[in-house]
Design an enzyme around this catalytic site. Structure first.
Site, mmCIF file in Angstrom:
data_model
loop_
_atom_site.group_PDB
_atom_site.id
_atom_site.type_symbol
_atom_site.label_atom_id
_atom_site.label_comp_id
_atom_site.label_asym_id
_atom_site.label_seq_id
_atom_site.Cartn_x
_atom_site.Cartn_y
_atom_site.Cartn_z
ATOM 1 C CE1 TYR A 22 1.154 -0.178 4.388
ATOM 2 C CE2 TYR A 22 0.055 1.960 4.323
ATOM 3 C CZ TYR A 22 0.893 1.051 4.956
ATOM 4 O OH TYR A 22 1.486 1.401 6.143
ATOM 5 C CE LYS A 136 3.185 3.266 3.170
ATOM 6 N NZ LYS A 136 3.308 3.478 4.603
ATOM 7 C CD GLU A 168 10.205 1.869 10.610
ATOM 8 O OE1 GLU A 168 10.019 2.818 9.855
ATOM 9 O OE2 GLU A 168 10.042 0.682 10.268
ATOM 10 C CG LEU A 192 8.206 2.457 4.984
ATOM 11 C CD1 LEU A 192 7.880 1.212 4.167
ATOM 12 C CD2 LEU A 192 6.956 3.262 5.231
HETATM 13 C C1 LIG Z 1 6.556 1.975 9.906
HETATM 14 C C2 LIG Z 1 6.573 3.296 9.194
HETATM 15 N N1 LIG Z 1 7.723 3.991 9.165
HETATM 16 C C3 LIG Z 1 7.795 5.193 8.564
HETATM 17 C C4 LIG Z 1 6.681 5.770 7.960
HETATM 18 C C5 LIG Z 1 6.804 7.126 7.313
HETATM 19 O O1 LIG Z 1 6.813 7.012 5.914
HETATM 20 P P1 LIG Z 1 6.367 8.236 4.995
HETATM 21 O O2 LIG Z 1 7.225 9.385 5.361
HETATM 22 O O3 LIG Z 1 6.604 7.761 3.605
HETATM 23 O O4 LIG Z 1 4.922 8.487 5.300
HETATM 24 C C6 LIG Z 1 5.470 5.077 7.952
HETATM 25 C C7 LIG Z 1 4.306 5.641 7.290
HETATM 26 O O5 LIG Z 1 3.283 5.024 7.163
HETATM 27 C C8 LIG Z 1 5.417 3.802 8.585
HETATM 28 O O6 LIG Z 1 4.272 3.095 8.597
#
Ligand SMILES: Cc1ncc(COP(=O)(O)O)c(C=O)c1O
Length: 271
Positions: A22, A136, A168, A192
């Site tokens: 997603y 993701k 994270e 991620l």
């Molecule tokens: C586990 C995780 N880390 C980091 C992020 C941040 O990613 P982004 O900056 O692309 O929204 C998300 C966003 O959904 C996430 O689910």
């Protein structure tokens, strides 16, 4: 169609196995922020689970534009997911089954002005996710459980710690600041690769900060001058406390504030 009228076939593999990927993209004042990066990450995630994506970037961008347009919201997020389609339940990939796509637009749920100014408390949680966190995947049970644990302990977000290293947040990336140095976990299979994270690294370098992508223990975050989170919905958000221990002055610090300002300029196309 209105969101509540959407229906999922019970044999969709996303529903049965979490077999899909997603993205969440954000539109600011009628313009999507880094849609190309989100689509590239979607393709990388799909490729990592051997899921063919039959739609072009232009097709997917058109879906986002159409949904955002129909929502009537200038500022919104568009969620979209692709699953391995509908087939009788069996673990092996079904043959000749087209993937399913589903998408919706929603109003943004952004942190309040008070949360921005004061920072938010976070709670450390064990990172017991699988070894491919760069994908993701819609399979978010470990993140869901960790987020809930953090909320129950009075946190706004959970801070994942694996073998003593901060990886994270449960829905965000995590950064620490010490002097003029900004550190965050490297973009490997443990996290991620946030689109916001990449933008923050750019603006941090442009602000003359020393940027380090390296694994750091929880102690480095506890002892940091500032800690902040990044993500599509939180943007750049200061952390006031980790596990009830104040970080720096115990509120959003000057580096975080400067980075958030620079990030906002980027989203508005004025930087
Ligand atoms: C586990 C995780 N880390 C980091 C992020 C941040 O990613 P982004 O900056 O692309 O929204 C998300 C966003 O959904 C996430 O689910």
């Amino acid at each position: 169609m209105p969101l509540h009228q959407g229906r999922v076939p019970v044999e969709d593999r996303g529903y049965l196995f979490g077999d899909g990927v997603y993205e969440v993209v954000r539109r600011y004042a009628g313009r999507f922020f880094r849609l190309g990066e989100h689509l590239a990450r979607l393709r990388a995630s799909a490729a990592a689970i051997d899921l063919a994506v039959p739609w072009t970037d232009a097709d997917l961008a058109a879906v986002c534009e159409t949904l955002a347009g129909r929502s009537g919201l200038e500022d919104c997020t568009v969620y979209f997911q692709i699953t391995r389609g509908v087939a009788p339940r069996a673990h092996a990939f079904p043959r000749g089954v087209p993937p399913s796509i589903m998408a919706f637009a929603r109003a943004v749920s952004a942190p309040s002005a008070a949360q921005r100014a004061e920072g938010v408390p976070v709670v450390s949680v064990t990172d017991d996710r699988w070894g491919r966190c760069h994908i993701k995947s819609i399979n978010l049970l470990a993140n869901v459980l960790a987020k809930e644990k953090a909320l129950e302990a009075g946190g706004f977000e959970g801070l994942f710690v694996r073998d003593g290293i901060v990886t994270e947040g449960t829905v965000s990336n995590a950064f620490g600041v010490r002097g003029r140095t900004v550190f965050t976990h490297p973009a490997d299979h443990r996290i991620l690769h946030g689109v916001t994270r990449a933008a923050v690294l750019e603006v941090a370098a442009a602000e003359g900060l020393d940027v380090r992508e390296e694994p750091r223990p929880l102690g480095d975050f506890l002892g940091a001058d500032e800690v902040f989170l990044s993500g599509t919905s939180v943007e750049v958000l200061g952390v006031s406390m980790i596990d009830k221990k104040p970080i720096g002055a115990g509120r959003t610090g000057p580096v975080t504030t400067a980075l958030h300002k620079a990030f906002v300029r980027l989203t508005r196309g004025t930087a």
